[in-house]
Write an enzyme that holds these catalytic residues in place. Sequence first.
Site, PDB file in Angstrom:
ATOM      1  N   ARG A  50       0.833  -1.200   0.000  1.00  0.00           N
ATOM      2  CA  ARG A  50       0.000   0.000   0.000  1.00  0.00           C
ATOM      3  C   ARG A  50       0.869   1.252   0.000  1.00  0.00           C
ATOM      4  NH1 ARG A  50      -2.391  -0.820   6.124  1.00  0.00           N
ATOM      5  NH2 ARG A  50      -0.430  -0.603   7.252  1.00  0.00           N
ATOM      6  N   ASP A  52       0.589   5.508   1.086  1.00  0.00           N
ATOM      7  CA  ASP A  52      -0.198   6.370   1.956  1.00  0.00           C
ATOM      8  C   ASP A  52      -0.829   7.521   1.184  1.00  0.00           C
ATOM      9  OD1 ASP A  52       0.353   5.031   4.481  1.00  0.00           O
ATOM     10  OD2 ASP A  52       2.414   5.721   4.218  1.00  0.00           O
ATOM     11  N   ARG A 199       9.858   7.661   3.998  1.00  0.00           N
ATOM     12  CA  ARG A 199       9.620   9.048   4.409  1.00  0.00           C
ATOM     13  C   ARG A 199      10.375   9.402   5.692  1.00  0.00           C
ATOM     14  NH1 ARG A 199       3.306   9.465   4.514  1.00  0.00           N
ATOM     15  NH2 ARG A 199       3.776  11.526   5.398  1.00  0.00           N
TER      16      ARG A 199
END
Length: 247
Positions: A50, A52, A199
Amino acid sequence: MRYLITFAYDGSGYKGYQKQPKKKTIQGELEKALKTINNDTKVEVHASGRTDAGVHAHNQKAHFDLEINITPSNLQKALNSLTPKDIYIRRVEPVSETFHARFNVKAKEYVYKINMGEYDPIERNYVYQYNKKLDVVEMERALKYLEGEHDFKSFSKADEEKEDYVRRIVQTNLIRTLKNVNKIEIVFLGTGFLRYQVRNMVGTLIEIGEGKRKSEDIIEILNAKDRRKAGKTAAPEGLYLNDVFYD
Protein backbone atom coordinates in the site's frame (compact mmCIF):
# COMPACT_ATOMS: atom_id res chain seq x y z
CA MET A 1 -8.05 -16.36 -14.78
CA ARG A 2 -5.51 -14.45 -12.71
CA TYR A 3 -4.15 -11.18 -14.10
CA LEU A 4 -1.24 -8.95 -13.10
CA ILE A 5 -1.59 -5.24 -13.80
CA THR A 6 1.07 -2.54 -13.84
CA PHE A 7 -0.44 0.86 -13.16
CA ALA A 8 0.39 4.47 -12.37
CA TYR A 9 -1.53 6.94 -10.26
CA ASP A 10 -1.54 10.48 -8.96
CA GLY A 11 -2.18 10.00 -5.24
CA SER A 12 -3.05 13.65 -4.55
CA GLY A 13 -6.81 13.17 -4.37
CA TYR A 14 -6.83 9.84 -2.53
CA LYS A 15 -6.70 8.65 1.07
CA GLY A 16 -4.00 6.19 0.07
CA TYR A 17 -4.01 2.92 -1.86
CA GLN A 18 -5.84 0.65 0.60
CA LYS A 19 -9.63 0.75 0.53
CA GLN A 20 -11.38 2.36 3.49
CA PRO A 21 -15.10 2.82 4.21
CA LYS A 22 -16.54 6.01 2.66
CA LYS A 23 -13.10 7.23 1.52
CA LYS A 24 -11.70 7.58 -1.99
CA THR A 25 -8.82 5.13 -2.47
CA ILE A 26 -6.93 3.62 -5.38
CA GLN A 27 -7.94 0.06 -4.48
CA GLY A 28 -11.55 1.14 -4.13
CA GLU A 29 -11.60 2.66 -7.63
CA LEU A 30 -9.96 -0.41 -9.17
CA GLU A 31 -12.38 -2.83 -7.51
CA LYS A 32 -15.36 -0.70 -8.52
CA ALA A 33 -14.25 -0.84 -12.17
CA LEU A 34 -13.49 -4.56 -12.03
CA LYS A 35 -16.89 -5.36 -10.53
CA THR A 36 -18.50 -3.78 -13.59
CA ILE A 37 -16.21 -5.71 -15.94
CA ASN A 38 -16.78 -8.97 -14.04
CA ASN A 39 -20.57 -9.02 -14.60
CA ASP A 40 -21.30 -7.18 -11.34
CA THR A 41 -19.41 -9.77 -9.29
CA LYS A 42 -17.03 -8.48 -6.59
CA VAL A 43 -13.29 -8.66 -7.37
CA GLU A 44 -10.58 -8.34 -4.72
CA VAL A 45 -7.36 -6.63 -5.83
CA HIS A 46 -4.07 -7.62 -4.16
CA ALA A 47 -1.30 -5.04 -4.63
CA SER A 48 2.45 -5.32 -4.09
CA GLY A 49 1.93 -3.07 -1.07
CA ARG A 50 0.00 0.00 0.00
CA THR A 51 0.95 3.63 -0.40
CA ASP A 52 -0.20 6.37 1.96
CA ALA A 53 -2.41 9.37 1.24
CA GLY A 54 -0.75 11.75 -1.23
CA VAL A 55 1.89 9.26 -2.37
CA HIS A 56 2.18 8.51 -6.10
CA ALA A 57 3.17 5.48 -8.21
CA HIS A 58 4.75 5.02 -11.62
CA ASN A 59 4.68 1.22 -11.75
CA GLN A 60 2.57 -0.22 -8.95
CA LYS A 61 1.62 -3.89 -9.39
CA ALA A 62 -1.49 -5.84 -8.39
CA HIS A 63 -3.20 -9.12 -9.18
CA PHE A 64 -6.82 -10.27 -9.21
CA ASP A 65 -8.99 -13.12 -10.48
CA LEU A 66 -11.79 -12.75 -13.00
CA GLU A 67 -14.57 -15.23 -13.79
CA ILE A 68 -15.09 -13.90 -17.33
CA ASN A 69 -13.00 -14.53 -20.42
CA ILE A 70 -11.32 -11.34 -21.62
CA THR A 71 -8.05 -10.64 -23.42
CA PRO A 72 -5.37 -8.61 -21.63
CA SER A 73 -5.62 -5.78 -24.17
CA ASN A 74 -9.41 -5.54 -23.84
CA LEU A 75 -9.13 -5.67 -20.07
CA GLN A 76 -6.62 -2.82 -20.13
CA LYS A 77 -8.95 -0.73 -22.31
CA ALA A 78 -11.95 -1.50 -20.11
CA LEU A 79 -10.12 -0.59 -16.91
CA ASN A 80 -8.81 2.67 -18.33
CA SER A 81 -12.30 3.62 -19.49
CA LEU A 82 -13.86 2.92 -16.07
CA THR A 83 -11.22 4.32 -13.69
CA PRO A 84 -10.61 8.04 -13.03
CA LYS A 85 -8.10 9.87 -15.21
CA ASP A 86 -5.55 10.03 -12.37
CA ILE A 87 -5.19 6.23 -12.54
CA TYR A 88 -3.73 4.58 -15.63
CA ILE A 89 -3.27 0.89 -16.35
CA ARG A 90 0.02 0.51 -18.20
CA ARG A 91 0.01 -3.23 -18.75
CA VAL A 92 -2.14 -6.33 -18.19
CA GLU A 93 -0.73 -9.85 -18.31
CA PRO A 94 -2.04 -13.29 -17.34
CA VAL A 95 -0.15 -15.03 -14.52
CA SER A 96 -0.30 -18.43 -12.83
CA GLU A 97 -2.86 -19.16 -10.12
CA THR A 98 -0.03 -19.36 -7.58
CA PHE A 99 1.35 -15.88 -8.31
CA HIS A 100 0.85 -13.23 -5.61
CA ALA A 101 1.60 -9.57 -6.27
CA ARG A 102 2.74 -8.97 -2.68
CA PHE A 103 4.36 -12.21 -1.58
CA ASN A 104 6.35 -12.76 -4.79
CA VAL A 105 8.04 -9.33 -4.71
CA LYS A 106 11.83 -9.49 -4.90
CA ALA A 107 12.57 -5.76 -4.75
CA LYS A 108 10.95 -2.32 -4.83
CA GLU A 109 12.27 1.05 -5.89
CA TYR A 110 11.10 4.31 -4.34
CA VAL A 111 12.00 7.83 -5.44
CA TYR A 112 11.63 10.98 -3.33
CA LYS A 113 11.69 14.38 -5.07
CA ILE A 114 12.74 17.63 -3.38
CA ASN A 115 12.75 21.20 -4.68
CA MET A 116 15.41 23.36 -3.02
CA GLY A 117 14.67 26.35 -5.26
CA GLU A 118 11.81 28.81 -5.42
CA TYR A 119 8.35 27.58 -4.42
CA ASP A 120 6.51 26.07 -7.38
CA PRO A 121 2.71 25.98 -6.97
CA ILE A 122 2.33 23.81 -10.09
CA GLU A 123 4.46 21.05 -8.57
CA ARG A 124 3.28 21.39 -4.98
CA ASN A 125 1.52 17.99 -5.05
CA TYR A 126 4.35 16.18 -6.87
CA VAL A 127 7.65 17.53 -5.51
CA TYR A 128 8.28 18.38 -1.86
CA GLN A 129 8.67 22.16 -1.70
CA TYR A 130 11.52 22.51 0.78
CA ASN A 131 12.62 25.73 -0.96
CA LYS A 132 15.99 26.09 0.80
CA LYS A 133 19.50 24.84 0.12
CA LEU A 134 20.58 21.50 1.56
CA ASP A 135 24.05 20.03 1.99
CA VAL A 136 23.62 17.44 -0.76
CA VAL A 137 27.13 16.01 -0.34
CA GLU A 138 26.53 15.21 3.33
CA MET A 139 23.17 13.67 2.45
CA GLU A 140 24.88 11.42 -0.11
CA ARG A 141 27.33 10.26 2.56
CA ALA A 142 24.46 9.47 4.91
CA LEU A 143 22.66 7.44 2.25
CA LYS A 144 25.53 4.96 2.08
CA TYR A 145 25.11 4.13 5.79
CA LEU A 146 21.55 3.04 5.03
CA GLU A 147 22.62 0.49 2.44
CA GLY A 148 22.79 -3.17 3.40
CA GLU A 149 20.78 -5.26 5.86
CA HIS A 150 19.75 -3.45 9.03
CA ASP A 151 17.10 -3.38 11.71
CA PHE A 152 15.11 -0.31 10.59
CA LYS A 153 12.90 -0.03 13.68
CA SER A 154 14.08 3.56 14.19
CA PHE A 155 12.63 4.41 10.77
CA SER A 156 9.35 2.50 11.09
CA LYS A 157 5.87 3.82 11.90
CA ALA A 158 5.99 4.76 15.58
CA ASP A 159 2.96 2.77 16.73
CA GLU A 160 3.48 -0.24 14.47
CA GLU A 161 4.53 -3.35 16.35
CA LYS A 162 6.18 -5.99 14.18
CA GLU A 163 8.18 -9.10 14.95
CA ASP A 164 10.77 -8.29 12.32
CA TYR A 165 12.14 -4.86 11.42
CA VAL A 166 15.09 -6.17 9.41
CA ARG A 167 15.13 -5.06 5.78
CA ARG A 168 17.80 -4.87 3.07
CA ILE A 169 18.46 -1.76 1.02
CA VAL A 170 20.33 -2.92 -2.06
CA GLN A 171 21.25 0.47 -3.49
CA THR A 172 20.72 4.18 -2.91
CA ASN A 173 21.35 7.15 -5.14
CA LEU A 174 20.99 10.92 -5.03
CA ILE A 175 20.35 12.40 -8.46
CA ARG A 176 20.98 16.05 -9.28
CA THR A 177 21.16 17.26 -12.88
CA LEU A 178 22.91 20.28 -14.37
CA LYS A 179 19.61 21.20 -16.02
CA ASN A 180 18.10 21.98 -12.61
CA VAL A 181 20.52 21.96 -9.69
CA ASN A 182 17.73 22.89 -7.29
CA LYS A 183 15.90 19.60 -7.78
CA ILE A 184 17.12 16.37 -6.22
CA GLU A 185 15.80 12.83 -6.37
CA ILE A 186 16.66 10.30 -3.67
CA VAL A 187 16.37 6.69 -4.84
CA PHE A 188 16.02 3.61 -2.63
CA LEU A 189 16.12 0.07 -4.04
CA GLY A 190 15.35 -2.57 -1.45
CA THR A 191 13.94 -6.03 -0.91
CA GLY A 192 11.17 -4.60 1.25
CA PHE A 193 10.22 -1.53 3.26
CA LEU A 194 8.36 -0.86 6.50
CA ARG A 195 5.45 1.56 6.62
CA TYR A 196 6.72 5.18 6.56
CA GLN A 197 10.31 3.88 6.33
CA VAL A 198 11.23 5.82 3.21
CA ARG A 199 9.62 9.05 4.41
CA ASN A 200 11.28 8.70 7.82
CA MET A 201 14.67 8.11 6.22
CA VAL A 202 14.18 11.13 3.96
CA GLY A 203 13.11 13.28 6.92
CA THR A 204 16.34 12.33 8.66
CA LEU A 205 18.37 13.00 5.52
CA ILE A 206 16.83 16.48 5.29
CA GLU A 207 17.93 17.19 8.86
CA ILE A 208 21.44 16.08 7.87
CA GLY A 209 21.25 18.37 4.84
CA GLU A 210 20.24 21.22 7.16
CA GLY A 211 23.33 20.63 9.31
CA LYS A 212 21.30 19.54 12.35
CA ARG A 213 22.88 16.08 12.20
CA LYS A 214 25.99 14.47 10.70
CA SER A 215 25.96 11.69 8.13
CA GLU A 216 27.51 9.20 10.56
CA ASP A 217 24.61 9.78 12.99
CA ILE A 218 22.75 7.24 10.84
CA ILE A 219 24.78 4.47 12.52
CA GLU A 220 23.67 5.56 15.98
CA ILE A 221 20.03 5.93 14.86
CA LEU A 222 19.99 2.41 13.39
CA ASN A 223 21.56 0.92 16.51
CA ALA A 224 19.08 2.68 18.81
CA LYS A 225 16.04 0.86 17.30
CA ASP A 226 13.95 3.76 18.57
CA ARG A 227 11.70 5.86 16.31
CA ARG A 228 12.29 8.92 18.51
CA LYS A 229 15.97 8.98 17.51
CA ALA A 230 15.27 9.54 13.80
CA GLY A 231 14.02 12.67 12.03
CA LYS A 232 10.52 13.83 11.19
CA THR A 233 8.40 12.01 8.62
CA ALA A 234 8.87 13.70 5.24
CA ALA A 235 5.79 14.99 3.41
CA PRO A 236 3.98 12.41 1.24
CA GLU A 237 3.76 14.42 -1.99
CA GLY A 238 7.43 13.94 -2.89
CA LEU A 239 7.27 10.13 -2.72
CA TYR A 240 6.79 7.75 -5.66
CA LEU A 241 6.65 3.98 -5.81
CA ASN A 242 8.79 3.83 -8.92
CA ASP A 243 8.88 0.11 -9.66
CA VAL A 244 8.26 -3.40 -8.34
CA PHE A 245 10.41 -6.36 -9.35
CA TYR A 246 9.68 -10.09 -9.55
CA ASP A 247 11.80 -13.03 -10.71
